[in-house]
Design a protein around this motif. Structure first.
Motif, PDB file in Angstrom:
ATOM      1  N   ARG A 251       0.833  -1.197   0.000  1.00 22.01           N
ATOM      2  CA  ARG A 251       0.000   0.000   0.000  1.00 22.01           C
ATOM      3  C   ARG A 251       0.877   1.261   0.000  1.00 22.01           C
ATOM      4  O   ARG A 251       0.623   2.211  -0.721  1.00 22.01           O
ATOM      5  CB  ARG A 251      -0.905  -0.022   1.237  1.00 22.01           C
ATOM      6  CG  ARG A 251      -2.029   0.986   1.185  1.00 22.01           C
ATOM      7  CD  ARG A 251      -2.867   0.898   2.431  1.00 22.01           C
ATOM      8  NE  ARG A 251      -2.012   1.023   3.612  1.00 22.01           N
ATOM      9  CZ  ARG A 251      -2.377   0.679   4.843  1.00 22.01           C
ATOM     10  NH1 ARG A 251      -3.572   0.191   5.060  1.00 22.01           N
ATOM     11  NH2 ARG A 251      -1.558   0.819   5.856  1.00 22.01           N
ATOM     12  N   THR A 252       1.961   1.209   0.806  1.00 15.91           N
ATOM     13  CA  THR A 252       2.892   2.348   0.816  1.00 15.91           C
ATOM     14  C   THR A 252       3.463   2.576  -0.584  1.00 15.91           C
ATOM     15  O   THR A 252       3.526   3.698  -1.057  1.00 15.91           O
ATOM     16  CB  THR A 252       4.057   2.085   1.792  1.00 15.91           C
ATOM     17  OG1 THR A 252       3.521   1.648   3.026  1.00 15.91           O
ATOM     18  CG2 THR A 252       4.883   3.322   2.006  1.00 15.91           C
TER      19      THR A 252
ATOM     20  N   ARG B 129       2.201   1.771  -3.428  1.00 15.63           N
ATOM     21  CA  ARG B 129       1.187   2.321  -4.331  1.00 15.63           C
ATOM     22  C   ARG B 129       0.950   3.785  -4.035  1.00 15.63           C
ATOM     23  O   ARG B 129       0.822   4.596  -4.940  1.00 15.63           O
ATOM     24  CB  ARG B 129      -0.137   1.555  -4.161  1.00 15.63           C
ATOM     25  CG  ARG B 129      -0.078   0.199  -4.793  1.00 15.63           C
ATOM     26  CD  ARG B 129      -1.485  -0.352  -5.010  1.00 15.63           C
ATOM     27  NE  ARG B 129      -1.397  -1.655  -5.633  1.00 15.63           N
ATOM     28  CZ  ARG B 129      -1.927  -2.770  -5.133  1.00 15.63           C
ATOM     29  NH1 ARG B 129      -2.622  -2.703  -4.014  1.00 15.63           N
ATOM     30  NH2 ARG B 129      -1.785  -3.910  -5.748  1.00 15.63           N
ATOM     31  N   ALA B 130       0.890   4.112  -2.721  1.00 16.87           N
ATOM     32  CA  ALA B 130       0.644   5.499  -2.342  1.00 16.87           C
ATOM     33  C   ALA B 130       1.789   6.394  -2.800  1.00 16.87           C
ATOM     34  O   ALA B 130       1.586   7.574  -3.051  1.00 16.87           O
ATOM     35  CB  ALA B 130       0.467   5.607  -0.832  1.00 16.87           C
ATOM     36  N   SER B 131       3.016   5.830  -2.921  1.00 15.69           N
ATOM     37  CA  SER B 131       4.138   6.652  -3.395  1.00 15.69           C
ATOM     38  C   SER B 131       4.101   6.789  -4.903  1.00 15.69           C
ATOM     39  O   SER B 131       5.017   7.359  -5.478  1.00 15.69           O
ATOM     40  CB  SER B 131       5.484   6.049  -3.006  1.00 15.69           C
ATOM     41  OG  SER B 131       5.419   5.384  -1.802  1.00 15.69           O
ATOM     42  N   GLY B 132       3.095   6.223  -5.525  1.00 20.67           N
ATOM     43  CA  GLY B 132       2.946   6.398  -6.964  1.00 20.67           C
ATOM     44  C   GLY B 132       3.906   5.568  -7.788  1.00 20.67           C
ATOM     45  O   GLY B 132       4.109   5.843  -8.961  1.00 20.67           O
TER      46      GLY B 132
ATOM     47  N   ARG C 236       0.097  11.190  -7.576  1.00 21.86           N
ATOM     48  CA  ARG C 236       0.269  10.384  -6.370  1.00 21.86           C
ATOM     49  C   ARG C 236       1.756  10.183  -6.090  1.00 21.86           C
ATOM     50  O   ARG C 236       2.501   9.779  -6.973  1.00 21.86           O
ATOM     51  CB  ARG C 236      -0.419   9.044  -6.619  1.00 21.86           C
ATOM     52  CG  ARG C 236      -0.427   8.104  -5.504  1.00 21.86           C
ATOM     53  CD  ARG C 236      -1.527   7.103  -5.715  1.00 21.86           C
ATOM     54  NE  ARG C 236      -1.228   6.195  -6.825  1.00 21.86           N
ATOM     55  CZ  ARG C 236      -2.157   5.558  -7.498  1.00 21.86           C
ATOM     56  NH1 ARG C 236      -3.422   5.718  -7.221  1.00 21.86           N
ATOM     57  NH2 ARG C 236      -1.838   4.745  -8.477  1.00 21.86           N
ATOM     58  N   GLY C 237       2.174  10.468  -4.877  1.00 23.38           N
ATOM     59  CA  GLY C 237       3.577  10.295  -4.524  1.00 23.38           C
ATOM     60  C   GLY C 237       4.415  11.507  -4.865  1.00 23.38           C
ATOM     61  O   GLY C 237       5.534  11.641  -4.396  1.00 23.38           O
TER      62      GLY C 237
ATOM     63  N   PHE D  29       1.749   6.060   6.835  1.00 21.30           N
ATOM     64  CA  PHE D  29       0.815   5.101   7.420  1.00 21.30           C
ATOM     65  C   PHE D  29       1.168   4.758   8.849  1.00 21.30           C
ATOM     66  O   PHE D  29       2.252   5.076   9.334  1.00 21.30           O
ATOM     67  CB  PHE D  29       0.810   3.823   6.592  1.00 21.30           C
ATOM     68  CG  PHE D  29       0.371   4.021   5.190  1.00 21.30           C
ATOM     69  CD1 PHE D  29      -0.968   3.959   4.856  1.00 21.30           C
ATOM     70  CD2 PHE D  29       1.291   4.304   4.198  1.00 21.30           C
ATOM     71  CE1 PHE D  29      -1.381   4.156   3.559  1.00 21.30           C
ATOM     72  CE2 PHE D  29       0.882   4.497   2.896  1.00 21.30           C
ATOM     73  CZ  PHE D  29      -0.451   4.431   2.578  1.00 21.30           C
TER      74      PHE D  29
ATOM     75  N   HIS E  36       9.538   9.776 -10.064  1.00 20.31           N
ATOM     76  CA  HIS E  36       8.904  11.089 -10.215  1.00 20.31           C
ATOM     77  C   HIS E  36       9.847  12.215 -10.616  1.00 20.31           C
ATOM     78  O   HIS E  36       9.405  13.310 -10.895  1.00 20.31           O
ATOM     79  CB  HIS E  36       8.227  11.500  -8.896  1.00 20.31           C
ATOM     80  CG  HIS E  36       7.123  10.581  -8.483  1.00 20.31           C
ATOM     81  ND1 HIS E  36       6.005  10.380  -9.243  1.00 20.31           N
ATOM     82  CD2 HIS E  36       6.955   9.801  -7.394  1.00 20.31           C
ATOM     83  CE1 HIS E  36       5.195   9.533  -8.634  1.00 20.31           C
ATOM     84  NE2 HIS E  36       5.754   9.159  -7.516  1.00 20.31           N
TER      85      HIS E  36
END
Lengths: 337, 325
Positions: free
Chosen positions: A236-237, A239-242, B88-89, B96, B120
């Motif tokens: 999940r981390t 994915r959240a970091s893109g 995102r990111g 979390f 990115h």
């Protein structure tokens, strides 16, 4: 690293001692009298007695054991009375045949099972998932000798696509010069392409037979392990970091899912060595499995002991290499050693 | 001034085997550039679901059934979330709870930061590595060069949370969503982590959405609070206003259940009842009404959205006027 390997090898010594003792006792406990077997149906009582003496079977069990261990220590694994060859020579010439078959089957199984397991895990409930489950069920419920016979019946007898299931090479071709003992590799080294193709053709059916058998546990473990990892917090981390979906799937999820898959791989490898015995029989493969069966039927002690001992050595080496591979995949394993 | 993050009437459902879970209903929120908003409520009230939806990392079984999420004027839900995928990111980042398991256990922490940079930014090779080490230094990790090659299991929970913050802040996002960032850390570390998030937020002018069930933490940290209950936002307002004059009965009870200073345990009130089952077909308009002391027949009619004072909104037929002690 090197000390770890050495430590592990030293740790394997008690196992090997155990194997030596147990195989010795088990072969002695087998029904049948080798001396009577070799004397043949017409052998007189004196002839049997003489053979017994010649084989050293008249001595007490502890004495026989000491002789056996002393010979082993000198690198003498005994003689095969059925073939008249030293056991060690027989094993070393036949082992490459078994290994070539086993490794080919393992490779085929991995190539199919791992992508299948990953796809099934990323698309639960899809047709890939159902296919994965279907193959897994078929794989565990079909015994290898049956699959082998069925494949030979369909592809050799009915369709004629495969060559006769008679060993590693067509009788009209001669084996490539010995380098590794693997015909596929040796023929390539010798640039003898007809032999390569011939060996490959012979290899296909037994390889599929064995691969089907180990596909099931591998695919299921890959799927289960991937499913577990994909729901982990660190995915999940990621994915959240893109991170790109490919990066998440391979560098993050798959590498983490690899450990249980590797454990399974080691396990199925040993299954394979076991089921080789039957598949080699079906396809007249001149490996150590068929050699061991013949020796067992003939109550020929030395080859049976040699077979079990070489299997034990293989297991030890296999487990060692899996442990080393663990260390490469998971840094936590290295620390614990 | 338009808000950085603007959630408007967002509804989200989970399609499960045992029925449809209406996890979010008509949720609206605004967060200005550089602001800090606390999203509070008990476990299961939909705080995390909301934040996952903002990042587009909600569960596969979740469907957004209505509403919009706009970030800096861009509709994040348009084109199947394509805008979100590029932001995102980079523009929005998230940290979390339970940091030790929220990092890849078999990848060096520096490499994990680098993964984000490679994705990115245009940084490559040694430059990416140098920037990753800088990120570690930014979150006050001592000896960042050596820590670069550490694995999460070699670090303490607090260190892991710092690493996660470093990952989140690597691309200098404009919004940081912190989902219970101190859960799983010991108390002294909690304070240090919260201070770090606040300081970094101020330094970089970054907006923060703090998700927590700890009202005390939210009070120390946020200028504004939004109180969630069973997938609804029941009250929004400036932090101190909400603490002094909570208008929604649920907020009032939450405040009474929060220890302040020397409060004794017996003086704290627990909230009776549980969250309603969100699979029910007959959920009342006010999902708190079944636990509420002030319930009246009016509670069966659609909820109002009352403005108590500028910036202080409440969704209740019986907003309380009295101030709590």
């Amino acid at each position: 690293m090197l000390t770890t390997i050495l430590k592990r090898l030293l740790g394997a010594i008690p196992n090997l001692i155990g194997v030596v003792v147990v195989t010795f006792l088990l072969t002695r406990a087998l029904p049948g009298d080798p001396a009577a077997f070799f004397a043949g149906g017409a052998g007189t009582a004196e002839a049997v007695e003489e053979i017994r003496k010649k084989l050293g079977l008249d001595k007490s069990l502890p004495e026989q054991f000491i002789v056996y261990v002393r010979d082993l220590a000198r690198g003498d694994w005994g003689m095969s009375h059925a073939t008249g060859q030293p056991v060690l020579t027989e094993l070393t010439t036949r082992l490459p045949a078994s290994l070539e078959l086993t490794l080919a089957a393992l490779l085929l199984a991995v190539i199919i099972a791992i992508p299948l397991g990953i796809l099934a895990a990323t698309r639960p409930g899809s047709w890939v998932d159902h296919l994965c489950r279907g193959i897994a069920t078929a794989g565990v419920s079909l015994p290898t000798f049956f699959t082998g016979l069925l494949l030979a019946y369909i592809f050799y007898f009915l369709l004629g696509w495969a060559p006769a299931p008679l060993g590693r090479l067509d009788p009209y071709l001669s084996a490539p010069p010995l380098v590794t003992g693997f015909y596929l590799i040796d023929s390539l080294i010798a640039r003898d392409f007809p032999v390569f193709v011939g060996a490959l053709k012979q290899l296909i059916l037994p390889t599929i037979t064995l691969a089907l058998f180990v596909l099931a546990p591998l695919a299921r473990m890959t799927r289960a392990s991937m499913l577990g990892v994909l729901s982990a917090d660190f995915i999940r981390t990621a994915r959240a970091s893109g991170l790109a979906p490919r990066t998440v799937l391979f560098s993050y999820a798959f590498r983490n899912a690899l450990l249980p898959v590797m454990t399974t791989l080691g396990m199925v490898f040993s299954f394979l060595l076991g089921s080789n015995v039957l598949v080699e029989k079906v396809f007249a493969w001149p490996g150590i499995g068929s050699f061991a069966i013949e020796a067992l039927v003939a109550s020929d002690y030395a080859p049976v002991q040699g077979f079990v001992l070489s299997m034990a050595l293989l297991y030890v080496l296999l487990n060692l290499s899996i442990d080393i591979a663990y260390g490469f995949v998971d840094p936590r394993m290295k620390i614990e050693n | 001034m338009s808000a950085l993050l603007e959630i408007d009437k967002l509804s989200l459902e989970f399609r499960t085997r045992s029925g449809i879970v209406r996890a979010l209903e008509n949720v609206s929120l605004q967060l200005p550039e550089g602001g800090s908003l606390g999203l509070v409520g008990e476990s299961g009230s939909g705080k995390s679901v909301l934040s996952f939806a903002v990042l587009g990392i909600q569960d596969a079984a979740a469907t957004i059934t209505g509403g919009t999420i706009r970030f800096a004027g861009t509709d994040l839900l348009a084109d199947g979330g394509s805008a979100m995928k590029t932001m995102r990111g980079r523009e929005l980042a998230m940290i979390f709870q339970n940091p030790r398991v929220a990092l890849n256990p078999i990848r060096q922490v520096g490499r994990q930061i680098e993964d984000v940079l490679l994705r990115h930014t245009a940084l490559r090779g040694a430059a990416a590595r140098a920037r990753a080490i800088e990120c570690l230094a930014d979150v006050r990790i001592p000896d960042p060069e050596r820590r670069y090659s550490a694995y999460p299991f070699e670090l303490s929970g607090g260190m892991c949370q710092r690493v996660m913050i470093a990952i989140a802040l690597a691309c200098k996002p404009r919004l940081l969503i912190a989902d219970e960032p101190t859960t799983g850390l010991d108390v002294t570390t909690q304070a240090a982590i919260m201070r770090l998030i606040r300081d970094l937020g101020r330094e970089k002018g970054m907006a923060t959405l703090l998700i927590t069930h700890d009202l005390g933490l939210a009070r120390d940290f946020c200028d504004k609070l939004a109180v969630m209950h069973a997938g609804h936002i029941v009250e929004v307002g400036p932090t101190e206003t909400l603490f002094r004059t909570p208008a929604h009965p649920y907020t009032a009870q939450l405040v009474r259940a929060t220890p302040v200073g020397q409060e004794r345990l017996e003086n704290l009130a627990s909230i009776p009842g549980n969250l309603p089952d969100l699979r029910r077909g007959d959920l009342p308009p006010c999902r708190f009404s079944e636990r509420c002391e002030l319930r009246s027949p009016a509670c069966a009619t659609p909820l109002p959205n009352l403005v108590v004072s500028p910036g202080h909104l409440v969704g209740c037929h019986h907003p309380q006027a009295r101030s709590s002690p």
